[in-house]
Design a protein around this motif. Structure first.
Motif, mmCIF file in Angstrom:
data_model
loop_
_atom_site.group_PDB
_atom_site.id
_atom_site.type_symbol
_atom_site.label_atom_id
_atom_site.label_comp_id
_atom_site.label_asym_id
_atom_site.label_seq_id
_atom_site.Cartn_x
_atom_site.Cartn_y
_atom_site.Cartn_z
ATOM 1 N N TYR A 82 0.846 -1.207 0.000
ATOM 2 C CA TYR A 82 0.000 0.000 0.000
ATOM 3 C C TYR A 82 0.875 1.248 0.000
ATOM 4 O O TYR A 82 0.597 2.212 -0.695
ATOM 5 N N ARG A 120 -2.291 0.706 -4.148
ATOM 6 C CA ARG A 120 -2.998 1.691 -3.323
ATOM 7 C C ARG A 120 -4.324 2.060 -4.004
ATOM 8 O O ARG A 120 -5.362 2.105 -3.376
ATOM 9 N N LYS A 121 -4.244 2.231 -5.330
ATOM 10 C CA LYS A 121 -5.444 2.586 -6.088
ATOM 11 C C LYS A 121 -6.486 1.457 -6.003
ATOM 12 O O LYS A 121 -7.655 1.705 -5.720
ATOM 13 N N ASP A 145 -7.888 1.365 -2.481
ATOM 14 C CA ASP A 145 -8.756 2.525 -2.238
ATOM 15 C C ASP A 145 -10.103 2.337 -2.924
ATOM 16 O O ASP A 145 -11.156 2.622 -2.352
ATOM 17 N N GLU A 146 -10.054 1.820 -4.163
ATOM 18 C CA GLU A 146 -11.295 1.593 -4.908
ATOM 19 C C GLU A 146 -12.211 0.618 -4.174
ATOM 20 O O GLU A 146 -13.423 0.707 -4.252
ATOM 21 N N GLU A 166 -8.161 -0.454 3.771
ATOM 22 C CA GLU A 166 -6.902 0.167 4.195
ATOM 23 C C GLU A 166 -6.033 -0.899 4.843
ATOM 24 O O GLU A 166 -6.559 -1.898 5.335
#
Lengths: 431, 143
Positions: free
Chosen positions: A32, A39-40, A43-44, A48
């Motif tokens: 992450y 990370r994308k 996040d989508e 976390e």
């Protein structure tokens, strides 16, 4: 019983799960933080790193597919600075999607250890002569087993693939004891060795065969013809290469090196995680890799996982022989057909597993032909006998698949023998 | 009593039969008789040759699938009605014929018929009892 790393291979479930949870949490946090692409994706999905506290949270993470790897090609998923990487390996790219995987020195050491576990499980030790006929170079087969053999301390013959006469000569002259190659090449070697009358000169005791799907019947056939015990090995470049899982003496599936690679089985259509013992798509998460730690990577390989106690003493989860791939599955007249099913029928009927499936579409209907090489056992001087055996093949295939192919008998050695991965399917349909 | 017949699997592909026959021709193996059974996708070539052992070796080495079958060779007068008489003898003894083929030679007045039957020994006895001449291997190979 011999193990390379008994503390891991035979660890208690509690120890193993504790280690896996710790490593998973660390990996997720690292990807992450270091990889924009992950990370994308996370996040989508609204996840976390803090949501991942143990192994139980694994299903919360997004999947990664081959399309993602293509998207992120070449450096998009690299999780360490370039300065820390020491090597790449790559897939053949036959499906048009070449995968490049990166390794740090630690990644290579772990990969080699995984292959060393496989070699030791196949009876290998310092006194063995390990004959590696997998391709070297970008392909992971050669480098993986080569590294494993070095770790074990065996004498390693880096033969690479091809040049069959030289392979056999080295085998005889140097007394190779363990052969590592694809099962189809092992079958080809066995055939050639017998033809040349050299079986008596071999010192082979075991084979470690992988990189393509094969059947139990093909295993018995190779074992008998070469006078060895044949062990399956599994891996994929995306995860590390061969040694993701390996077989022990029991020969009832491959132990996954799950202190490094977490395995899940999912329903390929819904993505839902299935309970132990269910057949579905295999998904891996790398929890020790530094450079290219794929998380929840969908392999497209179909198999079953089992935690049944293994007589070898290893506690690592076992995956069954591959039952097909979500992408080499053919849909013929609406029915799912895996080439491995045809192979099973042929071996059950006492035929050699040399076949070719030809699918076409004529007047909007699928045609399904299986070409099979004639063998002395199947041949007779009367049409009645040969036709009866041909009919038996057709009905066995219908029983296995639910649809009837047209079986065509062809002359021996007319279906191309490949020295690498065998091409079993010709799909001429233009839809 | 019986004669060795060589059967060869022939893939249904143009030129395949020519290739197989050339293997024997090139090596100087002489054919006495031949017949082909065919289906829609393969054929079985059946041969009587002067040197069956050598023919088998040559064909196998060339990658052909070969089988050897013991068949009966019957010598009959080369005139109308002789075959019918022999078949009558077999039919009366309830012997069914799987297949048969015939050939004539330059050297003798007789014609030869090759019979593939279930029980060679019994058929041989039945034919002998009715005065039908069977040809031995040597007689045929030496023609």
């Amino acid at each position: 019983m011999n193990y390379y790393q008994p503390e891991m291979e035979c660890a208690s479930q509690e120890t193993l799960r504790g280690l896996q949870s710790k490593r998973l949490v660390k990996t997720v946090k690292r990807v992450y933080e270091n990889v924009g692409y992950y990370r994308k994706l996370m996040d989508e999905k609204g996840v976390e790193p803090g949501d991942i506290k143990s192994l139980d949270d694994l299903p919360k993470l997004p999947f990664l597919t081959k399309d993602n790897l293509k998207d992120a090609y070449p450096y998009g998923l690299l999780a360490v600075p370039l300065a820390d990487t020491v090597r790449i390996q790559s897939t053949s790219g036959t499906t048009g999607k070449r995968v490049v995987a990166f390794y740090t020195q630690d990644d290579i050491d772990i990969w080699d250890e995984c292959c060393a576990r496989a070699i030791v499980a196949a009876g290998g030790g310092k006194d063995d002569v390990v004959h590696v006929s997998y391709g070297y170079g970008l392909f992971t087969g050669g480098p993986g087993l080569n590294g494993g053999s070095h770790k074990v301390g065996s004498l390693t013959l880096p033969m690479s693939s091809g040049n069959t006469d030289r392979q056999i000569q080295f085998m005889c002259d140097l007394g190779s004891t363990i052969l590592c190659c694809t099962p189809s090449y092992a079958a080809f070697l066995a055939e050639t060795i017998i033809e040349q009358g050299l079986k008596g000169k071999l010192k082979l005791k075991a084979g470690i065969f992988g990189a393509e799907a094969w059947s139990e019947e093909m295993r018995r056939d190779i074992e008998e013809r070469m006078g060895i015990k044949a062990y399956d090995i599994y891996g994929l470049t995306e995860i590390t290469g061969p040694g993701v899982s390996f077989e022990c003496d029991e020969q009832t599936g491959m132990h996954i090196n799950e202190d490094h690679f977490l395995a899940e089985i999912i329903d390929p259509s819904t993505g839902e995680v299935l309970p132990e013992g269910s057949k579905g798509e295999l998904v891996f998460t790398c929890i020790t890799k530094e450079a290219f730690p794929l998380v929840r990577y969908r392999t497209r390989d179909i198999c079953v996982l089992s935690r049944n106690r293994c007589s070898c003493g290893r506690t690592l989860v076992k995956m069954s022989r591959l039952m097909g791939r979500t992408d080499d599955m053919l849909i013929i007249r609406g029915v799912n057909v895996f080439p491995s099913q045809i192979e099973t029928v042929l071996m059950n009927c006492g035929m050699t597993p040399n076949y070719q499936i030809i699918v076409d579409r004529v007047h909007h209907a699928d045609t399904f032909e299986v070409r099979v090489e004639m063998t002395p056992e199947m041949f007779s001087d009367t049409v009645r006998d040969v036709s009866a055996r041909e009919a038996e093949l057709v009905s066995s295939m219908r029983a296995m698949l639910g649809i009837s192919p047209k079986v065509t008998l062809v002359a021996p050695r007319t279906i191309a023998r490949s020295e690498g991965k065998a091409v079993r399917v010709i799909d001429k349909r233009k839809i | 009593m019986t004669v060795d017949q060589i059967s060869v699997f022939v893939e249904n592909k143009p030129g395949r039969l020519a290739e197989i026959v050339a293997i024997l021709g090139d090596a100087g193996v002489d054919m006495r008789a031949m017949s082909i059974a065919d289906t829609s996708d393969f054929g079985i070539l059946r041969l009587i040759v002067d040197d069956p052992k050598r023919a088998q070796d040559l064909l196998r080495t060339s990658g052909c699938v070969v089988s050897v079958t013991q068949v009966l060779a019957v010598a009959i007068a080369d005139k109308p009605g002789s075959l019918s008489a022999v078949l009558g003898v077999l039919a009366d003894a309830d012997i069914s014929v799987e297949y048969a083929y015939a050939f004539i030679t330059r050297k003798k007045d007789d014609a030869y018929v090759i019979f593939r039957v279930e029980d060679n020994e019994r058929s041989f006895e039945v034919l002998k009892k009715h005065g039908v001449k069977t040809a031995g291997a040597k007689e045929l190979y030496d023609l």
